[in-house]
Design an enzyme around this catalytic site. Structure first.
Site, PDB file in Angstrom:
ATOM      1  N   LYS A   1      -1.908  -2.892  -0.906  1.00 49.74           N
ATOM      2  CA  LYS A   1      -0.795  -3.731  -0.459  1.00 49.74           C
ATOM      3  C   LYS A   1       0.089  -4.122  -1.631  1.00 49.74           C
ATOM      4  CE  LYS A   1       0.148  -7.866   2.352  1.00 49.74           C
ATOM      5  NZ  LYS A   1      -0.464  -8.988   3.099  1.00 49.74           N
TER       6      LYS A   1
ATOM      7  N   CYS B   1       0.285  -5.937   7.254  1.00 44.89           N
ATOM      8  CA  CYS B   1       0.603  -7.282   7.739  1.00 44.89           C
ATOM      9  C   CYS B   1       2.071  -7.640   7.513  1.00 44.89           C
ATOM     10  CB  CYS B   1      -0.344  -8.305   7.104  1.00 44.89           C
ATOM     11  SG  CYS B   1      -0.443  -9.870   8.021  1.00 44.89           S
TER      12      CYS B   1
ATOM     13  N   GLU C   1      -6.190  -4.362   9.356  1.00 47.23           N
ATOM     14  CA  GLU C   1      -6.417  -5.105   8.119  1.00 47.23           C
ATOM     15  C   GLU C   1      -7.672  -5.965   8.265  1.00 47.23           C
ATOM     16  OE1 GLU C   1      -3.883  -8.342   5.414  1.00 47.23           O
ATOM     17  OE2 GLU C   1      -3.629  -8.254   7.590  1.00 47.23           O
TER      18      GLU C   1
END
Length: 534
Positions: A354, A405, A291
């Site tokens: 995301k 994440c 990321e």
């Protein structure tokens, strides 16, 4: 006759419905609640003392048993503060103390609810002592189910299940996911408190319930290793390279070093390509960057796009790039996993956006209200917008289940990739604003997900910890923190489904329903005793 500490204040005819009669004295209960939080904290990485998780559960259950609701809530809150304040300390490293304090107190409030619920069901635990472990288990699952979803989508950090990455209970994730592991840990704690509370030495035959509960605890710990852990429906292998490019310096200003971060990942990939050309390294089928490896939008910045293309062409394999893209509207951005193919460039059909941006970090809900609390919220100048599709990315050699994440903490987001066809789990993350404790806590979550879905997995971080995880939860090739590294491993692909993948959310729903039933049952029992004559 000797009397155990936990039985010292227990009267024969008091169930706790009208007060704190029979509860531990506050001089013992308050330290027990604090020690419960400390024990739970030490169970999580980086400490990793997983047996202390059931001990922490037991201490809170003992402290809250037979309390008034307010007292139970207060004791639960003490446990929550003792757990979450140090567990989430990494959130204050570069943002100041206010966000850390508010987040820790919010999470502690859920343990306050748990403490109140534990106090409320005390009559059931007293009436059916063997049910105490089950009551403890379902209440913990229900508390986590609520905390994982509220507010603003929840914050699942600190779930009991995530403390068990080296525990024999980890393999239970293959049967019922994180909720079942949490349930097993809490049941183990309930067994401990049920054994400790009862003075089995007072009368002949009283050892039998204790022996039974002890045998149940041993059986529970033995059940985990008996669960098979393997790649489900293995479908070949793939060679994968993780590139951990590192950043010039840790902290929020890594965004100001965007070109340097991108260059680090490009240069590390070019060096890998040289080793491949020289025969010192097998050519990977896939390269994974973390990321934020390109916070310069490569679709709008030709220079960034050219550098990524240079790396992909040199290595001769597709690169999954963690990028930040502008739009779709002015003032908005997207956190994406972007597949860049050698010779062909970006594959927009294989892009993951995301789905769960982090509130107050990647977007600011109720910005005008939040600004009244702290002007720091305006450091998030552009709101990240969520994607609407699971992270299923066809990289050619393998179908990836990409999550970004903190998304690895959310059950449904990971499961959706597997049910969508993912053969390999990939977690792209950026730990440059945190510390090694946060990174290791996140790696523990990846280990659970690998077992839960019978898939090999990897975590790629900008600064570490990165590594490969087998379907039984073992870690291979783990990197150091705040270092540059390239790790290459061969990984098995999976195509089948574990019972946990098939069941989805239903184990959690069933256990939460039992918790609600327990709360209702305790209300009925209390009401009956209130209206009983005498």
């Amino acid at each position: 006759m000797p009397v155990t500490m936990l039985d010292r204040e227990q009267p024969r005819a008091t169930d706790g419905a009208r007060g704190d009669g029979g509860a531990l004295p506050l001089t013992l209960a308050v330290p027990a609640a604090v020690l419960a939080g400390v024990a739970l904290l030490l169970a999580f990485p980086p400490y990793g003392m997983w047996p202390l998780a059931p001990v922490g559960v037991a201490l809170l259950a003992a402290a809250a048993h037979r309390r008034r609701l307010r007292a139970g809530a207060g004791l639960g809150f003490l446990t929550g503060v003792a757990l979450f304040a140090p567990l989430l300390e990494w959130t204050n490293l570069h943002t100041g103390y206010l966000p850390w304090a508010l987040l820790s107190l919010l999470q502690a409030a859920y343990l306050a609810l748990l403490g109140a619920a534990t106090a409320w069901v005390s009559p059931l635990a007293d009436r059916h002592r063997a049910a105490w472990p089950l009551l403890t288990g379902v209440l913990w699952v229900a508390q986590e189910a609520l905390r994982d979803r509220t507010p603003f989508g929840g914050f699942p950090w600190g779930r009991l299940a995530f403390s068990q990455d080296t525990s024999p209970l980890l393999r239970l994730a293959a049967l019922g996911g994180a909720p079942l592991v949490t349930f097993a840990v809490a049941v183990a704690g309930g067994i401990l408190v049920a054994v400790a509370w009862r003075d089995w030495r007072r009368a002949p035959g009283q050892w039998r319930p204790v022996a039974g509960l002890t045998a149940a605890l041993v059986a529970l710990l033995a059940a985990g290793p008996a669960v098979p852990a393997e790649v489900r429906g293995a479908g070949g292998t793939v060679t994968v390279a993780i590139v951990q490019g590192n950043v010039p310096r840790l902290g929020l200003d890594f965004n100001a070093q965007r070109q340097a971060v991108l260059n680090n990942h490009v240069d590390a990939t070019l060096e890998l390509a040289e080793r491949v050309t020289e025969g010192g390294q097998p050519r990977p089928d896939l390269v994974v960057w973390p990321e934020n490896s390109s916070d310069i939008d490569p679709l709008r910045n030709p220079g960034a796009g050219e550098r990524i293309a240079q790396a992909a062409d040199a290595i001769g394999a597709p690169i999954l790039v963690g990028a930040v893209l502008a739009g779709p509207e002015p003032g908005q951005v997207r956190n994406v996993g972007l597949l860049w193919r050698p010779g062909a460039g970006v594959d927009l059909d294989q892009t993951y956006v995301k789905r769960h941006p982090v509130p107050f970090a990647e977007y600011v809900p109720l910005r005008s209200v939040a600004r009244m609390v702290s002007s720091q919220v305006d450091r998030v100048s552009s709101d990240f917008v969520p994607g609407d599709r699971p992270g299923v990315v066809d990289a050619g050699a393998a179908v990836l289940g990409d999550v970004i994440c903190f998304e690895v903490a959310y059950d449904g987001i990971v499961r959706d990739t597997v049910t969508g066809g993912a053969q390999l789990l990939v977690v792209q993350t950026n730990n440059a604003t945190f510390d090694v404790a946060e990174a290791r806590q996140q790696l523990a979550m990846v280990r659970l997900r690998a077992v839960e879905h019978g898939r090999a997995a990897l975590m790629a971080s900008t600064v570490g910890v990165s590594g490969f995880i087998s379907p039984d939860g073992r870690v291979d090739g783990a990197t150091g923190f705040n270092t540059a590294a390239v790790v290459v491993r061969q990984m098995e692909l999976g195509n089948g489904r574990t019972p946990a993948t098939t069941a989805g959310v239903w184990p959690e729903v069933a256990l939460t329903a039992l918790a609600v039933a327990a709360l209702v049952g305790a209300a009925v029992l209390r009401r009956r005793r209130e209206v009983a004559p005498g």
